[in-house]
Scaffold this active site. Structure first.
Site: not given
Length: 589
Positions: A137-138, A167, A169, A182, A216
């Protein structure tokens, strides 16, 4: 405080991950087994094993305890020499230095892992959904999810550790290529294209099983099309774009997907508009990248009762905030509390582009002058500025065959949404999308057709300002500031750390500080505040607090340094002469 601390520990213990619970239990059992002499007997170990599912007979346990290989000094010496591979110590009795011993403890030679388990020994022909997948994650972050650096190296490290789901983003960036970071936080940005190239280089170094890219997506439709093209170009045949078995009724297996890259992304509904993409699910509220607002929150310090700034992020149901910290990047990461300009309206993508010149003081005449000055950029070079005649509209000025051409970019309202167009043909959701389109497709008229090519850079309004020093280093700036001993003394100079960056060197609380300003297209960014020019930035902080209670007051110039230096000399001579006469008077009396 004690009760509160105990509650925190209890909550932490009950919520600890399974691996940590096992580690704590093993540590506790080990210390329980250890006797006063600091050793563990066969009897102690047998009692411990009875609590586990490990079943060993007493004879087998004693055999392991008395394994001769562990007691044979010659074999141990041979093992150490082979590990050290040092010819100087090969003939002597081997020994480990402390650093060598620590290296050995973490080496493969001391690995408790059974090497046979390193080979695939499970059935990998089941559908993919039947397996646990090591996920991240991230992935791009190197630290916390509010202020840390984003890095492509984080992807390389994660993939080489065996992670198979990472991931990304993605948010809109310049030149139609997204950034990865982020969103609505202070984390740094990395280029989408750099990330996917890194993934390609490291995806299958450790394992040949498929890598899943969990996207994402916060990007516009235009940038999503470029993302798709980049995926195809970089990954090529590795990218899974069609079913492995066309008529299959189940997911393919890991074996079938070896060395393939899979994109995991929400599928858009049919006839979806762009706004559908930007809607957020309520169940993603725990991820602060889905914040709907961010800014500065002031909290009273319970110790010194001072109000201190914190960076906050507001989601649909919660507010998150960081501990007290800096809001502008210092060149050496020194503490700096530069406050944020909260009313900056530059949320449109074109504000960050090199070709957008905003409101040109000279209008079309200045646009023509700039295009003539940069005629070497060739046909198709262009700039965009606010229209002098029509409020809310823009003008596109471009160079073609030795002359400057001007086009009116009209804005209009369609279903409560602003659209932009050249002529009456295609309309676009943003000025950024319009320019992007005509950089890839020809702008046509009865006389010609042409694609927009190179953007004409903005005029540098700060050049010639008394506070701007184009050739000054950090050390020279500090030397000047030491000679102007007033809080609020400042100057602006190019940063010695990065290109397209500047630094404000200033004096506050009797200390010398340096604060970085990033130039991103048309905008100058300090912390999370954005300005259309360095002049606007300096003018703003001359009227508003820049650092704690300090505003930018005294631009440091050679004239100011000489004047203050002259006053200092006069004061010195005045005091010296006064003391001299007092001394003479004392002798006479």
């Amino acid at each position: 405080m004690l009760v509160n601390g105990i509650r925190q520990l209890a909550a932490e213990s009950s919520n600890a991950p399974y691996s940590l619970l096992v580690e704590r239990w093993l540590r506790k059992e080990f210390y329980t087994m250890e006797n006063l002499r600091g050793v563990i007997t066969t009897k102690d170990l047998k009692a411990f094993l009875s609590k586990t599912n490990i079943k060993l007979t007493t004879a087998r346990l004693e055999e392991l305890f008395q394994d001769p290989e562990a007691l044979d000094e010659q074999k141990v010496g041979l093992f150490m020499r082979e590990y050290l591979q040092d010819p100087i110590r090969d003939e002597q009795e081997p020994f480990f230095t402390v650093p060598e011993f620590i290296d050995f403890l973490f080496s493969k030679q001391n690995d408790a892992w059974d090497a046979q388990q390193g080979e695939v020994n499970q059935d990998m022909t089941e559908p993919l959904v039947n397996y646990w997948i090591a996920s991240s994650h991230n992935t791009y972050l190197t630290g916390n999810q509010v202020t840390s650096e984003s890095s492509t190296e984080a992807y390389a490290r994660c993939l080489r550790m065996g992670c198979r789901c990472i991931e990304l983003d993605c948010l809109d960036g310049p030149d139609n290529m997204p950034y990865i970071y982020h969103g609505l936080t202070l984390t740094s940005k990395i280029k989408f294209i750099d990330v996917i190239k890194t993934i390609k280089d490291h995806a299958f170094v450790t394992s040949e099983y498929p890598v899943i890219l969990s996207i994402e997506n916060h990007c516009s439709l235009t940038q999503q099309r470029y993302m798709a093209a980049a995926f195809l170009e970089v990954f090529g045949d590795m990218l899974l774009v069609e079913p492995i078995e066309r008529d299959s009724t189940q997911m393919p297996s890991p074996d079938q997907l070896k060395r393939r890259i899979i994109i995991k992304h929400k599928k858009l509904p049919d006839e979806s508009e762009e706004k559908t993409i930007l809607q957020r699910d309520e169940d993603t509220d725990a991820d602060i990248s889905n914040a709907v607002k961010n800014g500065i929150l002031y909290l009273e310090d319970p110790v010194d009762l001072k109000w201190r700034p914190h960076f906050f992020m507001l989601t649909q149901s919660k507010m998150y905030y960081t501990e007290e910290q800096q809001y502008s990047e210092d060149e050496d990461n020194e503490d700096s509390d530069t406050l944020i300009k909260e009313d900056v309206p530059y949320d449109e993508l074109h504000f960050g582009e090199k070709w957008f010149h905003g409101k040109l003081p000279g209008g079309r005449e200045q646009a023509q002058e700039l295009l003539n000055r940069y005629s070497s950029l060739g046909d198709g070079s262009f700039l965009v500025h606010e229209s002098e005649t029509f409020v809310g509209d823009y003008s596109l000025s471009f160079w073609r065959q030795g002359t400057v051409n001007h086009c009116h970019i009209r804005s209009k309202q369609e279903r409560r949404q602003t659209k932009y167009c050249l002529g009456d043909t295609i309309s676009f959701d943003s000025l950024y999308s319009l320019i992007t389109y005509y950089r890839c497709n020809q702008l046509r008229s009865r006389e010609f057709s042409i694609c927009l090519t190179e953007p004409v850079p903005q005029t540098q309004k700060h050049v010639g300002k008394e506070w701007f020093h184009s050739n000054m280093t950090r050390a020279q700036a500090e030397e000047k500031l030491r000679r102007v001993p007033y809080d609020g003394a400042y100057l602006v100079r190019p940063s010695g750390k990065e290109e397209n960056c500047f630094a404000i060197s200033f004096r506050a609380e009797n200390k010398l500080k340096h604060c970085r300003i990033r130039q991103e297209g048309h905008l100058y960014t300090i912390g999370t505040a954005e300005f259309k020019s360095l002049v606007e930035l300096v003018n703003y902080y001359e009227k508003h607090t820049f650092y704690r209670k300090v505003k930018l007051k005294y631009p440091v110039t050679e004239k100011l340094v000489r004047r203050i230096g002259g006053v200092s000399c006069l004061m010195f001579y005045y005091v010296y002469i006064k003391l001299f006469f007092l001394h003479i008077l004392k002798l006479i009396l």
